[in-house]
Design a protein around this motif. Structure first.
Motif: not given
Length: 62
Positions: A11, A13-16
């Motif tokens: 998975s 992160s949202r930032e990635q």
């Protein structure tokens, strides 16, 4: 209209995801001259056991 599908083991992160989406969108605009509003990106996050390389599932020990 570019459609980019990113499949990844594990998975992000949202930032990635945000950073990857920005980079890909910018690249398509710069090189392919596609307006940013035309670019669609989908992220498919897959469990490691759903990926195999050379006949072995990711995370399996030889």
């Amino acid at each position: 209209m570019p459609y980019v599908n990113i499949r990844i083991a594990g998975s992000l992160s949202r930032e990635q995801k945000k950073q990857i989406a920005q980079e890909i969108t910018d690249t398509l605009e710069r090189i392919a001259h596609k307006p940013k509003s035309y670019t669609y990106i989908a992220f498919d996050e897959m469990p490691h056991e759903n990926w195999a390389i050379a006949g072995s599932l990711l995370g399996e020990e030889d």
